[in-house]
Design a protein around this motif. Structure first.
Motif, PDB file in Angstrom:
ATOM      1  N   ILE A  71       0.941  -1.423  -0.106  1.00  0.00           N
ATOM      2  CA  ILE A  71       0.112  -0.028  -0.147  1.00  0.00           C
ATOM      3  C   ILE A  71       0.716   1.372   0.022  1.00  0.00           C
ATOM      4  O   ILE A  71       0.384   2.229  -0.721  1.00  0.00           O
ATOM      5  CB  ILE A  71      -0.968   0.028   1.239  1.00  0.00           C
ATOM      6  N   LYS A  75       3.661   4.575  -3.482  1.00  0.00           N
ATOM      7  CA  LYS A  75       3.231   6.101  -3.314  1.00  0.00           C
ATOM      8  C   LYS A  75       4.667   6.780  -2.804  1.00  0.00           C
ATOM      9  O   LYS A  75       4.942   7.875  -3.327  1.00  0.00           O
ATOM     10  CB  LYS A  75       2.306   6.221  -2.637  1.00  0.00           C
ATOM     11  N   ARG A  95      -1.086   0.163  -4.647  1.00  0.00           N
ATOM     12  CA  ARG A  95      -1.456   1.810  -4.544  1.00  0.00           C
ATOM     13  C   ARG A  95      -0.619   2.502  -5.025  1.00  0.00           C
ATOM     14  O   ARG A  95       0.625   2.541  -4.804  1.00  0.00           O
ATOM     15  CB  ARG A  95      -2.031   1.938  -3.043  1.00  0.00           C
ATOM     16  N   ASN A  97      -0.158   7.070  -6.369  1.00  0.00           N
ATOM     17  CA  ASN A  97      -0.909   8.170  -6.547  1.00  0.00           C
ATOM     18  C   ASN A  97      -1.030   8.768  -7.938  1.00  0.00           C
ATOM     19  O   ASN A  97      -0.489   8.206  -8.764  1.00  0.00           O
ATOM     20  CB  ASN A  97      -0.200   9.324  -5.454  1.00  0.00           C
TER      21      ASN A  97
END
Length: 240
Positions: A71, A75, A95, A97
């Motif tokens: 996660i 990013k 994940r 951004n």
């Protein structure tokens, strides 16, 4: 260029995936020192510390909570303005951004699909899901052999032009001359013959040691097996 790596195996795996990770970063840092290489991991382990001595290689810790690798890692790389993220062992973070970043993943093999009998059902399902998502989300895929490339196309349905075959590097230890005194001591310690066949790898069924044994049963070739946590066995098979 700034390149980030999922360095879990780099620091915490002593065998195949770890060796691949360490050798790749070491080779890149040696021959392409103008790049900046960022190793993302929850912690250091002592492995690969010599590579951290390269001025172009840096360690960047991520938080230690259970799923931070999946996660937070992607990013974190984007927040460091990394241009390329490389998943070294068939996985990419889940994940990201909105910052631009290219994603590369290395697939070593799909043995769990070619020979499913060697893997528990749940493990196969998890591996398939992770690999399938990684190849779908990546901008480029590295296969370590042409056979792996064929398997990626067959089992994961990936277009051939997305896959590049890049063979694994070789650690300098395999290209270094050893002192005669050390060679003599090893031969004496393990009672090695003058010539023998050497098999290196984990001693388990999927490594196909039985196939090697069958192939030399009608010969006088001694077989030395190295694996299973440093076990060294000298076996001279005349029959099985």
């Amino acid at each position: 260029m700034k390149i980030a790596f999922d360095a879990k195996r780099f620091f915490h795996n002593a065998s195949g995936l770890g060796n691949y990770s360490r050798d790749l970063v070491r080779i890149l840092a040696t021959y392409y020192p103008d790049n900046e290489y960022v190793l993302l991991s929850k912690s250091l382990s002592g492995r690969g510390n010599d590579i951290l001595e390269h001025p172009s290689v840096n360690f960047c810790p991520i938080s230690r909570f259970l799923f931070s690798r999946q996660i937070e890692m992607g990013k974190a790389a984007q927040n460091l303005n990394v241009g390329v993220f490389h998943g070294l062992s068939g996985e990419l973070p889940l994940r990201w951004n909105g910052n631009a970043i290219k994603k590369v993943v290395t697939i070593h093999d799909l043995i769990f699909m070619r020979f499913p009998r060697y893997y528990p059902f749940l493990d196969r399902k998890i591996y398939y899901w992770k690999f399938k998502k990684a190849v779908r989300d990546s901008d480029a895929i590295i296969a370590i052999s042409h056979q792996t490339k064929k398997d990626i196309i067959k089992y994961l349905g990936v277009a051939e032009d997305k896959i590049k075959v890049i063979y694994q590097g070789c650690h300098y230890a395999f290209k270094s001359d050893l002192p005669n005194e050390l060679i003599t001591a090893v031969i004496k310690k393990f009672t090695l013959p003058e010539k023998f066949l050497l098999s290196v790898g984990t001693i388990e069924e999927r490594k196909n040691l039985i196939g090697i044994l069958k192939s030399i049963t009608s010969t006088d070739i001694p077989l030395v097996i190295v694996g299973g946590g440093g076990l060294l066995i000298l076996v001279k098979f005349r029959s099985i």
